[in-house]
Design a protein around this motif. Structure first.
Motif, PDB file in Angstrom:
ATOM      1  N   SER A  91       7.693   7.129   0.728  1.00  0.00           N
ATOM      2  CA  SER A  91       6.673   7.260   1.769  1.00  0.00           C
ATOM      3  C   SER A  91       7.265   8.001   2.969  1.00  0.00           C
ATOM      4  O   SER A  91       8.359   7.673   3.444  1.00  0.00           O
ATOM      5  N   LYS A  92       6.537   9.008   3.459  1.00  0.00           N
ATOM      6  CA  LYS A  92       7.035   9.799   4.587  1.00  0.00           C
ATOM      7  C   LYS A  92       7.070   9.002   5.888  1.00  0.00           C
ATOM      8  O   LYS A  92       7.877   9.284   6.770  1.00  0.00           O
ATOM      9  N   LYS A  93       6.178   8.023   6.019  1.00  0.00           N
ATOM     10  CA  LYS A  93       6.140   7.271   7.272  1.00  0.00           C
ATOM     11  C   LYS A  93       7.080   6.064   7.273  1.00  0.00           C
ATOM     12  O   LYS A  93       7.247   5.422   8.296  1.00  0.00           O
ATOM     13  N   ARG A  94       7.661   5.745   6.114  1.00  0.00           N
ATOM     14  CA  ARG A  94       8.590   4.620   6.032  1.00  0.00           C
ATOM     15  C   ARG A  94      10.019   5.150   6.008  1.00  0.00           C
ATOM     16  O   ARG A  94      10.438   5.815   5.065  1.00  0.00           O
ATOM     17  N   LYS A  95      10.765   4.879   7.076  1.00  0.00           N
ATOM     18  CA  LYS A  95      12.142   5.313   7.211  1.00  0.00           C
ATOM     19  C   LYS A  95      13.046   4.093   7.423  1.00  0.00           C
ATOM     20  O   LYS A  95      12.582   2.990   7.687  1.00  0.00           O
ATOM     21  N   HIS A  96      14.327   4.330   7.322  1.00  0.00           N
ATOM     22  CA  HIS A  96      15.314   3.274   7.568  1.00  0.00           C
ATOM     23  C   HIS A  96      15.641   3.234   9.054  1.00  0.00           C
ATOM     24  O   HIS A  96      16.774   3.471   9.486  1.00  0.00           O
ATOM     25  N   SER A 117      14.933  -1.384   0.547  1.00  0.00           N
ATOM     26  CA  SER A 117      14.581  -0.186  -0.228  1.00  0.00           C
ATOM     27  C   SER A 117      15.260  -0.242  -1.581  1.00  0.00           C
ATOM     28  O   SER A 117      16.298  -0.879  -1.754  1.00  0.00           O
ATOM     29  N   MET A 118      14.647   0.436  -2.560  1.00  0.00           N
ATOM     30  CA  MET A 118      15.199   0.512  -3.903  1.00  0.00           C
ATOM     31  C   MET A 118      16.325   1.545  -3.950  1.00  0.00           C
ATOM     32  O   MET A 118      16.186   2.658  -3.441  1.00  0.00           O
ATOM     33  N   ALA A 119      17.444   1.166  -4.552  1.00  0.00           N
ATOM     34  CA  ALA A 119      18.538   2.116  -4.760  1.00  0.00           C
ATOM     35  C   ALA A 119      18.162   3.070  -5.880  1.00  0.00           C
ATOM     36  O   ALA A 119      17.647   2.646  -6.921  1.00  0.00           O
ATOM     37  N   THR A 120      18.390   4.346  -5.683  1.00  0.00           N
ATOM     38  CA  THR A 120      17.993   5.356  -6.664  1.00  0.00           C
ATOM     39  C   THR A 120      19.180   6.236  -7.031  1.00  0.00           C
ATOM     40  O   THR A 120      20.205   6.265  -6.335  1.00  0.00           O
ATOM     41  N   SER A 121      19.025   6.958  -8.116  1.00  0.00           N
ATOM     42  CA  SER A 121      20.022   7.924  -8.577  1.00  0.00           C
ATOM     43  C   SER A 121      19.289   9.135  -9.129  1.00  0.00           C
ATOM     44  O   SER A 121      18.104   9.054  -9.497  1.00  0.00           O
ATOM     45  N   GLN A 122      19.997  10.255  -9.204  1.00  0.00           N
ATOM     46  CA  GLN A 122      19.375  11.490  -9.689  1.00  0.00           C
ATOM     47  C   GLN A 122      19.094  11.403 -11.181  1.00  0.00           C
ATOM     48  O   GLN A 122      19.861  10.817 -11.947  1.00  0.00           O
ATOM     49  N   SER A 123      17.991  12.002 -11.568  1.00  0.00           N
ATOM     50  CA  SER A 123      17.633  12.051 -12.985  1.00  0.00           C
ATOM     51  C   SER A 123      18.499  13.083 -13.701  1.00  0.00           C
ATOM     52  O   SER A 123      18.784  14.161 -13.156  1.00  0.00           O
ATOM     53  N   HIS A 140       0.826  -1.216   0.000  1.00  0.00           N
ATOM     54  CA  HIS A 140       0.000   0.000   0.000  1.00  0.00           C
ATOM     55  C   HIS A 140       0.857   1.262   0.000  1.00  0.00           C
ATOM     56  O   HIS A 140       0.436   2.292  -0.554  1.00  0.00           O
ATOM     57  N   ASP A 141       2.042   1.218   0.598  1.00  0.00           N
ATOM     58  CA  ASP A 141       2.880   2.423   0.678  1.00  0.00           C
ATOM     59  C   ASP A 141       3.752   2.599  -0.560  1.00  0.00           C
ATOM     60  O   ASP A 141       4.078   3.737  -0.926  1.00  0.00           O
ATOM     61  N   LEU A 154      20.123   7.176   4.489  1.00  0.00           N
ATOM     62  CA  LEU A 154      19.432   6.623   3.320  1.00  0.00           C
ATOM     63  C   LEU A 154      18.040   7.207   3.134  1.00  0.00           C
ATOM     64  O   LEU A 154      17.440   7.004   2.071  1.00  0.00           O
ATOM     65  N   ASP A 155      17.522   7.901   4.133  1.00  0.00           N
ATOM     66  CA  ASP A 155      16.187   8.495   4.002  1.00  0.00           C
ATOM     67  C   ASP A 155      16.194   9.560   2.917  1.00  0.00           C
ATOM     68  O   ASP A 155      17.041  10.461   2.907  1.00  0.00           O
ATOM     69  N   GLY A 156      15.228   9.465   2.001  1.00  0.00           N
ATOM     70  CA  GLY A 156      15.150  10.405   0.887  1.00  0.00           C
ATOM     71  C   GLY A 156      16.028  10.046  -0.289  1.00  0.00           C
ATOM     72  O   GLY A 156      15.926  10.660  -1.354  1.00  0.00           O
ATOM     73  N   LYS A 157      16.933   9.047  -0.134  1.00  0.00           N
ATOM     74  CA  LYS A 157      17.797   8.613  -1.227  1.00  0.00           C
ATOM     75  C   LYS A 157      17.448   7.207  -1.698  1.00  0.00           C
ATOM     76  O   LYS A 157      17.708   6.873  -2.856  1.00  0.00           O
ATOM     77  N   ALA A 158      16.936   6.376  -0.816  1.00  0.00           N
ATOM     78  CA  ALA A 158      16.506   5.030  -1.161  1.00  0.00           C
ATOM     79  C   ALA A 158      15.032   4.887  -0.804  1.00  0.00           C
ATOM     80  O   ALA A 158      14.601   5.316   0.277  1.00  0.00           O
ATOM     81  N   ALA A 159      14.243   4.305  -1.703  1.00  0.00           N
ATOM     82  CA  ALA A 159      12.789   4.205  -1.541  1.00  0.00           C
ATOM     83  C   ALA A 159      12.451   2.909  -0.804  1.00  0.00           C
ATOM     84  O   ALA A 159      12.630   1.811  -1.343  1.00  0.00           O
ATOM     85  N   VAL A 160      11.928   3.025   0.419  1.00  0.00           N
ATOM     86  CA  VAL A 160      11.595   1.863   1.241  1.00  0.00           C
ATOM     87  C   VAL A 160      10.345   1.185   0.676  1.00  0.00           C
ATOM     88  O   VAL A 160       9.323   1.832   0.397  1.00  0.00           O
ATOM     89  N   PHE A 161      10.408  -0.167   0.521  1.00  0.00           N
ATOM     90  CA  PHE A 161       9.243  -0.906   0.035  1.00  0.00           C
ATOM     91  C   PHE A 161       9.040  -2.224   0.783  1.00  0.00           C
ATOM     92  O   PHE A 161       8.117  -2.980   0.458  1.00  0.00           O
ATOM     93  N   GLY A 162       9.879  -2.559   1.782  1.00  0.00           N
ATOM     94  CA  GLY A 162       9.678  -3.796   2.516  1.00  0.00           C
ATOM     95  C   GLY A 162      10.636  -3.897   3.694  1.00  0.00           C
ATOM     96  O   GLY A 162      11.428  -2.984   3.982  1.00  0.00           O
ATOM     97  N   GLU A 163      10.529  -5.027   4.390  1.00  0.00           N
ATOM     98  CA  GLU A 163      11.401  -5.289   5.532  1.00  0.00           C
ATOM     99  C   GLU A 163      11.633  -6.796   5.648  1.00  0.00           C
ATOM    100  O   GLU A 163      10.822  -7.604   5.183  1.00  0.00           O
TER     101      GLU A 163
END
Length: 460
Positions: free
Chosen positions: A94-99, A106-112, A19-20, A136-145
């Motif tokens: 997601s603002k409520k999902r942090k490391h 979380s998904m590894a991301t890079s700048q566009s 859901h998040d 990692l907050d704001g740089k990697a997108a959390v999607f599970g644990e």
């Protein structure tokens, strides 16, 4: 929604936050379904922080494209994509999902490249190895644990890694199992009928295989030998520091024999006569007790040539001398060299005799060596300055050392030691006299007051 990752370090079960982060979860689930992550290496391990994986070939391979999303329709066997323009996607943050907890996925991301404010993801993901990883907050997108498999995380966290963070022995994702999939397959998605075998590109990135058994040197004799070598090295360094050895890795002479298990009655002359048939002997000494003069039953024999010493070693092993079967070995003692070095290294004429400290058999260690084992002072590795200026400075130093009358006189104005002592004693005497005078005045004042009080009482 859950996914099971079978790794060489153990099984890891991941619960997804559908859901998040629905898009990240769909991408991860479908890539696991087509076995895209099979044989993917775990790399960039940062102890107590996180580890990264998801590149099926590995970032060190030249054929790696860094991974691709499920919408580019990659092949689970060859890992090649059908639509390169869809390799990346924009993940949800997601603002409520942090490391905040260990095991956060979380998904590894890079700048566009088009918009630096946007971050893009493909197939690579992170799993944290510690709590409260706020970087990692704001740089990697959390999607599970991670729900199960923390023992596998501990093995990855404690693995031996190189400078880039890659484990020295491979840790890989072997298989992926989707336990529950609520999403529809993207159009054109092809699921392999069975788990594919590693490709040639993947096998080429193997450093030490995960299933290779490393030989452990647990032989007691080898371990004891290694311990003794380290202890001897440490003792040699200590002797070098205190000035008892010229340098730690000094080697013993090659023409001196050590003879032990001698009969107490064997004398120096007898031993020299027996060993002299192999060549000229420079010295032969049976070591004796300093107080009693009794033989300690071992001796040192120094030959003039190394070849004579070697022949005596091979011929005299186990020979009977005075009803005792002797043992012969090459001497490992450097006490004689050390004694000569200590007595001559500070000598004024030692520098002109060659060798190290005036001893030809010693050579001081150099950090840089040429073909001939050393280098001249004025070669291309020396300090760079004007040769004429260097010659003039050396002449001035020689002239100043000969003419002592030109030395500048000391300008120190501090008083001599005995003058300072005299002044100190004078001050102390004055202070003691003043204290005695004050004490005398106080005593007279007290006696005068007592006499007046006594006369007043008598008058009453």
């Amino acid at each position: 929604m859950s996914v099971l990752l079978e790794t060489s370090a153990g099984d890891i079960t991941i619960d997804l936050f559908v859901h998040d982060a629905p898009k990240c979860c769909e991408n991860f689930l479908k890539l696991c379904k087509i076995k895209y992550y099979n044989y993917s290496p775990i790399y960039n391990v940062q102890p107590n922080f996180s580890f990264q994986t998801g590149d099926p070939i590995g970032p060190e391979s030249k054929g790696s494209d860094g991974g691709a999303s499920i919408w580019s329709l990659p092949d689970g066997v060859t890992k090649r994509v059908s639509h390169p323009e869809r390799r990346v996607f924009k993940p949800e943050f997601s603002k409520k999902r942090k490391h905040a907890r260990r095991g956060t996925v979380s998904m590894a991301t890079s700048q566009s490249k088009l918009n630096p404010d946007d971050r893009l993801a493909s197939s690579q993901f992170l799993i944290t190895l510690g709590d409260n990883i706020e970087d990692l907050d704001g740089k990697a997108a959390v999607f599970g644990e991670v729900a199960e498999g923390f023992d596998a995380l501990e093995k990855i966290n404690s693995a031996f890694i190189d400078q880039s963070g890659r484990p020295l022995q491979d840790i890989r994702i072997l298989h992926t199992h989707v336990l529950d999939d609520p999403y529809d397959d993207p159009p054109g998605l092809v699921e392999p009928p069975s788990s594919p075998v590693p490709s040639a590109e993947q096998r080429a990135t193997v450093r030490i295989a995960y299933d290779e058994v490393l030989e452990q040197k647990d032989d007691p004799e080898q371990m004891e030998k290694l311990r003794r070598e380290r202890e001897a090295r440490a003792q040699a360094l200590t002797l070098e520091l205190i000035g008892d050895l010229p340098f730690a890795d000094v080697t013993p002479p090659e023409q001196i024999l050590f003879v032990c298990k001698l009969n107490p009655v064997t004398r120096d002359e007898d031993l020299e006569l027996i060993f002299s048939r192999f060549g000229k002997i420079l010295s032969c000494e049976v070591i004796r007790d300093r107080k009693t003069g009794d033989s300690l039953q071992y001796a040192f024999i120094e030959f003039a040539k190394k070849e004579d010493c070697e022949r005596a070693y091979f011929k005299m092993q186990g020979v009977l001398i005075d009803d005792h079967r002797i043992h012969v070995d090459f001497s490992q003692s450097v006490s004689k060299l050390s004694k000569e070095w200590r007595s001559t290294t500070n000598s004024k004429t030692a520098r002109s005799r060659g060798g190290f400290g005036g001893i030809d058999s010693l050579e001081k260690r150099r950090q840089y060596r040429g073909v001939d084992g050393g280098r001249d002072v004025d070669d291309e590795y020396d300090y760079i300055f004007d040769n004429d200026e260097r010659r003039r400075a050396r002449n001035r130093m020689d002239t100043d050392s000969k003419d002592t009358s030109r030395r500048p006189r000391s300008r120190s104005r501090s008083p001599k030691r005995y003058e300072r002592n005299e002044r100190t004693r004078d001050v102390q005497d004055k202070n003691s006299d003043r204290r005695r005078e004050e004490g005398r005045r106080h005593g007279d004042r007290d006696r005068y007051r007592d006499n007046n009080e006594y006369r007043d009482r008598r008058s009453r």
